[in-house]
Design an enzyme around this catalytic site. Structure first.
Site, PDB file in Angstrom:
ATOM      1  N   GLU A 119      -9.988   0.576  -2.969  1.00 45.44           N
ATOM      2  CA  GLU A 119     -11.027  -0.175  -2.235  1.00 45.44           C
ATOM      3  C   GLU A 119     -11.559   0.612  -1.043  1.00 45.44           C
ATOM      4  OE1 GLU A 119      -9.663  -3.719  -0.206  1.00 45.44           O
ATOM      5  OE2 GLU A 119      -7.650  -2.898  -0.060  1.00 45.44           O
ATOM      6  N   ASP A 124       0.794  -1.235   0.000  1.00 48.67           N
ATOM      7  CA  ASP A 124       0.000   0.000   0.000  1.00 48.67           C
ATOM      8  C   ASP A 124       0.831   1.293   0.000  1.00 48.67           C
ATOM      9  OD1 ASP A 124      -2.155  -1.662   0.083  1.00 48.67           O
ATOM     10  OD2 ASP A 124      -2.661  -1.304   2.173  1.00 48.67           O
TER      11      ASP A 124
HETATM   12  O1  F6P Z   1      -1.414  -5.612   2.063  1.00 40.85           O
HETATM   13  C1  F6P Z   1      -2.291  -4.532   2.274  1.00 40.85           C
HETATM   14  C2  F6P Z   1      -3.609  -4.895   1.726  1.00 40.85           C
HETATM   15  O2  F6P Z   1      -3.358  -5.321   0.448  1.00 40.85           O
HETATM   16  C3  F6P Z   1      -4.720  -3.855   1.687  1.00 40.85           C
HETATM   17  O3  F6P Z   1      -4.664  -2.964   0.635  1.00 40.85           O
HETATM   18  C4  F6P Z   1      -5.935  -4.729   1.624  1.00 40.85           C
HETATM   19  O4  F6P Z   1      -7.061  -4.090   2.094  1.00 40.85           O
HETATM   20  C5  F6P Z   1      -5.557  -5.845   2.520  1.00 40.85           C
HETATM   21  O5  F6P Z   1      -4.166  -5.952   2.458  1.00 40.85           O
HETATM   22  C6  F6P Z   1      -6.219  -7.141   2.212  1.00 40.85           C
HETATM   23  O6  F6P Z   1      -5.546  -8.144   2.904  1.00 40.85           O
HETATM   24  P1  F6P Z   1      -6.084  -9.575   3.251  1.00 40.85           P
HETATM   25  O7  F6P Z   1      -6.790 -10.067   2.061  1.00 40.85           O
HETATM   26  O8  F6P Z   1      -4.846 -10.338   3.559  1.00 40.85           O
HETATM   27  O9  F6P Z   1      -6.959  -9.411   4.427  1.00 40.85           O
END
Ligand code: F6P
Length: 367
Positions: A251, A152
């Site tokens: 998102e 991120d």
């Molecule tokens: O690594 C950060 C991130 O990619 C965020 O942008 C995203 O919301 C989140 O991790 C999703 O992670 P996971 O699917 O592991 O919960």
């Protein structure tokens, strides 16, 4: 001989393996023993064979691999004091009192708390008869160094976090690919990218891919009636001969009231008001997996190398530092300052870039 533990924690990020490899090899070449702590803080709490020494060859052939070969987890156990006491016992079972933590915001904050509590935790272990007073006396402090691993790019103290460059490349390739099919059918695509709280990937992806509009958490649309504004901009784009329209959405995008702006909502808006044939593509974890870019490989290597030098050259009771990269140079910044500053600093940088992106978008349609 110093015993260093290295771990990856939180969401995986391409380049983490390069950092682990550099920590292990630098440690060995400087006469230290380096242990992998598998599965992040979960492995530290569970101990046993989840904490193992790594040799030079153990980290061969991983530089180019995505993810993290030593595993990662989002640990709830480490949020409790009992969990951290178990973790301290397991580290001491291997004589480890130096750690390189490669992870995001939560992982690094947790590491700092663990370091602060360490003297008390080991006294508790002595009182429980789990370690001897002699062992406690040999390891009075825990030395830690942080490296930020997160696609991120949501942390201050470093211009780039491990994995952000790779994810951005993947997003740009996806926008290019979608752009060609969109143009063929004169369609509109809403592309959703990762970034729960940080719009770096969405914004830079939009700039790199020449998108028509971008929604990010940091800069909610200024106009009350942003729906009319985006429709007007896309309509003008079409009128000026553009065959594809691309909208990028983080998102975590939201409006001024804090309500989420979702890709489905934008799709419906564009279909209803403009009659556009609109599709949504959610890039998802494709952005996070896969081979690291050259930048992520070399940056992570330099950070891992420097992290070990930092552990060797400072005493463990000293304030922990984050090893990052600023203006193309490897730097060390007090860890907790980065944790506290993170949101404000990244938001300020993003706000500036957002203005630039929106201005360029406008120009391309002769506004
Ligand atoms: O690594 C950060 C991130 O990619 C965020 O942008 C995203 O919301 C989140 O991790 C999703 O992670 P996971 O699917 O592991 O919960």
């Amino acid at each position: 001989q110093l015993r260093i533990g290295v771990m990856t924690s939180g969401g995986d990020a391409p380049g983490m393996n390069a950092a682990v490899r550099a920590v292990v090899r630098t440690g060995i070449s400087r006469g230290c023993q380096v242990f992998a702590i598998y599965e992040g803080y979960e492995g530290m709490i569970r101990g046993g064979n989840l904490i193992r020494p790594l040799s030079w060859d153990d980290v061969g052939g991983i530089l180019h691999k995505g993810g993290t070969v030593i595993g990662t987890a989002r640990s709830t156990g480490f949020r409790t004091r009992e969990g951290r006491r178990e973790a301290a016992a397991n580290l001491l079972a291997h004589g480890i009192d130096r750690l390189v933590v490669i992870g995001g915001d939560g992982s690094l904050t947790g590491a700092n708390l663990f370091r602060q509590e360490w003297p008390e935790l080991i006294q508790e272990l002595v009182a429980e008869g789990r370690i001897s007073a002699a062992v406690a006396a040999r390891h009075p402090f825990l030395g830690i160094v942080g490296i930020v691993g997160s696609i991120d790019n949501d942390f201050s103290g470093t211009d780039m976090t491990i994995g952000a460059d790779t994810a951005l490349h993947r997003i740009t390739e996806a926008i290019d690919a979608i752009g060609s099919t969109a143009a063929s059918h004169q369609r509109t695509f809403v592309i959703e990218v990762m970034g729960r709280n940080c719009g770096y990937l969405a914004l830079m992806g939009a700039i790199s891919g020449g998108a028509d509009w971008v929604f990010i958490p940091e800069n909610p649309p200024e106009m009350e009636d942003w729906q009319s504004h985006i429709c007007e901009v896309l309509r003008k784009g079409r009128a000026s001969g553009r065959r594809d329209s691309i909208v990028v959405v983080a998102e975590g995008a939201r409006d001024r009231q804090g309500n989420p702006i979702t890709s489905q909502e934008i799709k419906h808006l564009l279909e209803e008001r403009l009659g556009e044939d609109t599709r949504v593509t959610i890039l998802g974890h494709v952005q996070r997996g896969g081979a690291p870019s050259a930048f992520d490989r070399w940056m992570s290597t330099l950070l891992g190398h420097t992290a070990v030098l930092e552990l060797i050259s400072t005493t463990p009771e000293r304030e922990p530092h984050l090893i990052g990269i600023r203006e193309n140079r490897v730097t060390r910044v007090p860890l907790m300052r980065c944790v506290t500053d993170s949101r404000a600093v990244t938001e300020a940088v993003t706000a500036q870039r957002y203005e630039q992106a929106m201005e360029l978008r406008g120009r391309s349609f002769g506004e």
